[in-house]
Design an enzyme around this catalytic site. Structure first.
Site, short mmCIF file in Angstrom:
data_model
loop_
_atom_site.label_atom_id
_atom_site.label_comp_id
_atom_site.label_asym_id
_atom_site.label_seq_id
_atom_site.Cartn_x
_atom_site.Cartn_y
_atom_site.Cartn_z
N GLU A 31 0.62 -1.74 0.11
CA GLU A 31 0.22 0.30 0.58
C GLU A 31 0.89 1.38 -0.18
O GLU A 31 1.73 1.63 1.10
CB GLU A 31 -0.79 0.02 1.01
CG GLU A 31 -1.27 1.31 1.53
CD GLU A 31 -2.76 1.59 0.45
OE1 GLU A 31 -3.80 0.90 0.09
OE2 GLU A 31 -1.83 2.39 -0.45
N GLY A 33 -0.46 4.48 0.03
CA GLY A 33 -1.26 5.28 0.97
C GLY A 33 -1.76 5.15 2.03
O GLY A 33 -1.35 4.56 3.10
N PHE A 35 -3.83 3.47 4.65
CA PHE A 35 -4.43 2.09 4.53
C PHE A 35 -6.07 2.20 4.74
O PHE A 35 -7.02 2.94 5.24
CB PHE A 35 -4.34 1.15 6.24
CG PHE A 35 -3.95 -0.10 5.69
CD1 PHE A 35 -2.99 -0.57 5.68
CD2 PHE A 35 -5.14 -1.08 6.03
CE1 PHE A 35 -2.43 -1.63 5.56
CE2 PHE A 35 -5.09 -2.50 5.42
CZ PHE A 35 -3.74 -2.57 5.49
N GLY A 36 -6.97 1.01 3.12
CA GLY A 36 -8.37 1.50 3.14
C GLY A 36 -8.58 1.37 2.31
O GLY A 36 -10.32 1.64 1.98
N GLY A 37 -7.65 2.70 1.78
CA GLY A 37 -7.97 3.05 0.45
C GLY A 37 -9.36 3.92 -0.22
O GLY A 37 -9.79 4.73 0.86
N THR A 38 -9.41 3.77 -1.22
CA THR A 38 -10.76 5.30 -1.47
C THR A 38 -12.35 5.32 -0.84
O THR A 38 -11.99 6.97 0.03
CB THR A 38 -11.13 6.03 -3.24
OG1 THR A 38 -9.39 5.62 -3.64
CG2 THR A 38 -11.93 6.67 -3.45
N CYS A 39 -12.94 4.39 -0.93
CA CYS A 39 -14.47 3.92 -0.66
C CYS A 39 -14.67 4.74 0.95
O CYS A 39 -14.60 6.00 1.09
CB CYS A 39 -14.76 3.46 -0.60
SG CYS A 39 -16.42 3.22 0.09
N HIS A 440 -47.88 1.27 1.17
CA HIS A 440 -48.99 2.70 0.97
C HIS A 440 -48.94 3.70 2.07
O HIS A 440 -49.44 2.85 3.16
CB HIS A 440 -50.91 2.32 0.95
CG HIS A 440 -51.39 4.57 0.08
ND1 HIS A 440 -50.93 4.65 -0.86
CD2 HIS A 440 -52.23 4.76 0.52
CE1 HIS A 440 -52.50 5.45 -1.06
NE2 HIS A 440 -52.56 5.92 0.46
C1 LIG Z 1 -15.49 11.52 -3.42
C2 LIG Z 1 -15.67 10.15 -4.24
C3 LIG Z 1 -17.24 9.86 -3.58
C4 LIG Z 1 -17.12 8.07 -4.14
N1 LIG Z 1 -18.78 7.94 -3.77
C5 LIG Z 1 -18.56 7.06 -4.53
C6 LIG Z 1 -19.95 6.74 -4.26
O1 LIG Z 1 -20.63 7.53 -3.04
N2 LIG Z 1 -20.55 5.03 -3.96
C7 LIG Z 1 -19.92 3.99 -4.90
O2 LIG Z 1 -20.11 2.88 -4.71
N3 LIG Z 1 -18.57 4.55 -5.09
C8 LIG Z 1 -18.41 5.69 -5.38
N4 LIG Z 1 -16.76 6.64 -4.99
C9 LIG Z 1 -16.48 5.25 -5.89
C10 LIG Z 1 -15.04 4.08 -4.91
O3 LIG Z 1 -14.99 5.07 -4.15
C11 LIG Z 1 -14.34 3.61 -5.51
O4 LIG Z 1 -15.28 2.77 -6.68
C12 LIG Z 1 -13.73 2.78 -4.94
O5 LIG Z 1 -13.00 2.71 -3.81
C13 LIG Z 1 -12.41 1.61 -5.14
O6 LIG Z 1 -11.67 1.00 -4.79
P1 LIG Z 1 -10.33 -0.39 -5.89
O7 LIG Z 1 -10.16 -1.00 -4.49
O8 LIG Z 1 -10.28 -0.49 -6.73
O9 LIG Z 1 -9.57 1.52 -5.39
P2 LIG Z 1 -8.90 1.59 -4.11
O10 LIG Z 1 -9.65 1.70 -2.90
O11 LIG Z 1 -8.68 3.31 -4.52
O12 LIG Z 1 -7.65 1.05 -3.60
C14 LIG Z 1 -6.41 1.48 -3.91
C15 LIG Z 1 -5.37 1.12 -3.23
O13 LIG Z 1 -3.96 0.75 -4.10
C16 LIG Z 1 -3.37 2.38 -3.40
N5 LIG Z 1 -1.51 1.77 -4.56
C17 LIG Z 1 -2.11 2.68 -5.85
N6 LIG Z 1 -1.36 2.43 -6.51
C18 LIG Z 1 -0.67 1.96 -5.76
C19 LIG Z 1 1.32 1.56 -5.86
N7 LIG Z 1 1.71 1.26 -6.93
N8 LIG Z 1 1.48 0.62 -4.76
C20 LIG Z 1 1.09 0.72 -4.17
N9 LIG Z 1 -0.33 0.85 -3.53
C21 LIG Z 1 -1.18 1.34 -4.30
C22 LIG Z 1 -4.03 3.47 -3.04
O14 LIG Z 1 -3.52 3.81 -2.06
C23 LIG Z 1 -5.39 3.23 -2.43
O15 LIG Z 1 -5.51 2.76 -1.53
C24 LIG Z 1 -16.54 7.28 -5.03
C25 LIG Z 1 -15.48 8.17 -4.93
C26 LIG Z 1 -14.75 9.58 -4.42
C27 LIG Z 1 -13.28 9.49 -5.11
#
Ligand SMILES: Cc1cc2nc3c(=O)[nH]c(=O)nc-3n(C[C@H](O)[C@H](O)[C@H](O)COP(=O)(O)OP(=O)(O)OC[C@H]3O[C@@H](n4cnc5c(N)ncnc54)[C@H](O)[C@@H]3O)c2cc1C
Ligand SMILES: NC(=O)c1ccc[n+]([C@@H]2O[C@H](COP(=O)([O-])OP(=O)(O)OC[C@H]3O[C@@H](n4cnc5c(N)ncnc54)[C@H](O)[C@@H]3O)[C@@H](O)[C@H]2O)c1
Length: 457
Positions: A31, A33, A35-39, A440
């Site tokens: 990882e 960034g 831990f736990g990613g974007t969502c 209803h």
């Molecule tokens: C503001 C916002 C609001 C959102 N709201 C919604 C919602 O309401 N409902 C919905 O369904 N979706 C929503 N989304 C979309 C959703 O967050 C993403 O589709 C989802 O989190 C993707 O998950 P993932 O596991 O593919 O990637 P991520 O959760 O992004 O995880 C990828 C991880 O990989 C790491 N990484 C990247 N490159 C490398 C590397 N080279 N080496 C090591 N680690 C790396 C990153 O740091 C990150 O932690 C939203 C997105 C945003 C930006």
């Protein structure tokens, strides 16, 4: 060089893969960034905590038409921000600690992973590792548009805007998609003057055209919406940021305290040097996967935003479950199901959609009928004095099977769920409408009535 049975890149949805069934495997997780990613950290979870709070802040203004005179006394931004992240940050940290310290068979590398050879990964921590199998779940990140001097002027993306020190008086939002319209609702409800800059003639233009037009009309009544604008240059003047635009009436400048850039997200494949391990990409930078989430390289899977057409958490979660199964049962693999992927925009009003838009059905040459039903025509819509919301259903006139549904209005994200269910399980419109009770007078009656008014053969 240390060798693993499995390496997972990214701790968003990828982190949910190793459970007790993987205890016999020696696993590395990489990882770069938080831990736990974007969502969890900067996406779905905090944004919806802000959206719910914004809905409360907007409630007094909306109550006026019902005869309730309420007043918003104020918004305690630092308290809201700290409440939200005070809940999220410990979850992220707890997840990290659990994987790093309590999982005997998991090694966590905190660095930016990059392939340096076939199934050989530089973990960005000084250590290079190899593995039999990989899961690439490295997600996506915000696109930064080519606007002159934007880096020097300073801007926010969805990664940083929720941690602002103080609430600005004015905010420019560049973009007109999910992120732009959700944050416009949040900040405008908190009293910020929002200017939204869009390239096209409507906001949320990927939605069904009637829905996008209705949303744009409503947005214009609340925010300063500038359509057909191109941002060409950014400029910092003291505390203010100025964005130079080109539009139908020539050049213009908008000024605010903060600029939020929300013009889409791109897959993180450029960080991974995937050519070194032979993983093929689409032209838009996503990893190519088959229906089993396998990449072009044997033993390497990809899932979520880095490979999916859908940048949605429920899709990433679904694909993670498919990858999990396929890692455990390589002799009996499962396919991902992308037939009916719903999505919701948590702005105000909410929008939810599933299946084809009318424009897509027309372009595909599919025979279809539609029915639209206003919230104003159902009892709960009267209760809310809603005047703008509606549901539009698209169906096959012969079989009555649903092809798509689009809802704009209160709780659209929940109201659509029975339609997703009907489409997923092949229920036709008449059976769906008359084969069950509809409470209803609850909001899903809008779906019941739309189904009943479809002009089926
Ligand atoms: C503001 C916002 C609001 C959102 N709201 C919604 C919602 O309401 N409902 C919905 O369904 N979706 C929503 N989304 C979309 C959703 O967050 C993403 O589709 C989802 O989190 C993707 O998950 P993932 O596991 O593919 O990637 P991520 O959760 O992004 O995880 C990828 C991880 O990989 C790491 N990484 C990247 N490159 C490398 C590397 N080279 N080496 C090591 N680690 C790396 C990153 O740091 C990150 O932690 C939203 C997105 C945003 C930006
Ligand atoms: N509620 C949710 O499920 C939710 C919420 C937020 C984000 N997301 C996901 O994250 C993705 C990214 O969100 P997003 O809003 O950044 O992208 P988006 O694709 O929804 O919208 C991007 C918008 O920016 C516009 N645009 C592109 N380049 C531009 C430029 N140079 N200048 C001005 N406008 C430009 C596009 O026309 C488009 O309308 C979404 O597509 C969605 O899949 C989902």
């Amino acid at each position: 060089m240390r060798h693993f049975d499995l390496v997972i890149i990214g701790t968003g949805s990828g982190n949910s893969i190793p459970d007790e069934r993987f205890a016999h495997l020696n696993i590395a997780i990489v990882e770069k960034g938080v831990f736990g990613g974007t969502c969890l950290n900067v996406g779905c979870i905090p944004t919806k905590m802000f959206v719910h709070t914004a809905d409360q802040a907007a409630a007094p203004a909306n109550a006026k038409k019902l005869g309730v005179d309420a007043h918003l006394d104020g918004v305690r931004w630092p308290e809201i921000r700290d409440r939200i992240f005070g809940r999220i940050d410990p979850i992220s940290e707890g997840g990290r600690r659990w994987r790093a310290q309590d999982n005997a068979n998991v090694t966590v590398y905190e660095g930016t992973a990059r392939f340096v050879g076939p199934k050989t990964l530089d973990t960005g921590t000084g250590e290079t590792i190899t593995a039999d199998r990989f899961v690439i779940a490295a997600g996506s990140r915000p696109v930064i548009p080519e606007v002159a001097d934007i880096e020097e002027a300073g801007f926010h993306t969805s990664d940083t805007i929720m941690r602002l020190e103080r609430l600005p008086q004015k905010m420019i939002i560049l973009g007109s998609g999910f992120v732009a319209t959700e944050f416009a609702h949040v900040f405008a409800s908190f009293g910020v003057e929002v200017t939204l800059i869009a390239r096209g003639d409507v906001l949320l233009r990927a939605e069904d055209a009637e829905i996008a037009e209705r949303f744009t009309e409503i947005a214009k009544s609340k925010w300063d919406v500038r359509l057909h604008r191109k941002a060409v240059r950014a400029e910092r003047t003291g505390d203010k940021i100025r964005l130079h635009l080109e539009g139908p009436d020539g050049a213009e400048v908008v000024e605010a305290d903060e600029l939020l850039v929300a013009v889409g997200r791109k897959p993180n494949t450029d960080l991974l040097d995937l050519g070194k391990t032979g993983v093929a990409l689409h032209a838009d930078g996503r990893i190519e996967v088959d229906e089993f989430q396998r990449t072009s390289e044997e033993g390497i899977f990809a899932m979520g935003d880095i490979s999916s057409e859908y940048q949605l958490k429920h899709v990433a979660n679904h694909e993670a479950r498919v990858v999990q199964h396929n890692l455990l049962h390589p002799e009996d693999m499962r396919k991902s199901d992308h037939r009916y992927v719903p999505a919701a925009v948590f702005s105000s009003p909410q929008i939810a959609s599933v299946g084809l838009t009318e424009e897509q059905a027309r372009a595909k040459g599919i025979r279809y009928v539609t029915a639209s039903q206003a919230y104003a025509s159902i009892a709960y819509g009267w209760a809310m004095e809603d005047t703008t919301g509606f549901t539009k259903i698209i169906a096959d006139p012969e079989t009555g099977l649903l092809l798509g549904a689009h809802i704009i209005g209160p709780q659209a994200s929940s109201v659509i769920q029975p339609i997703v269910q009907a489409m997923s399980f092949g229920l036709d419109a008449r059976s769906m409408a008359r084969g069950q009770y509809w409470i209803h007078p609850a909001m899903p009656e809008i779906v019941e009535n739309a189904l009943l008014s479809l002009p089926l053969d």
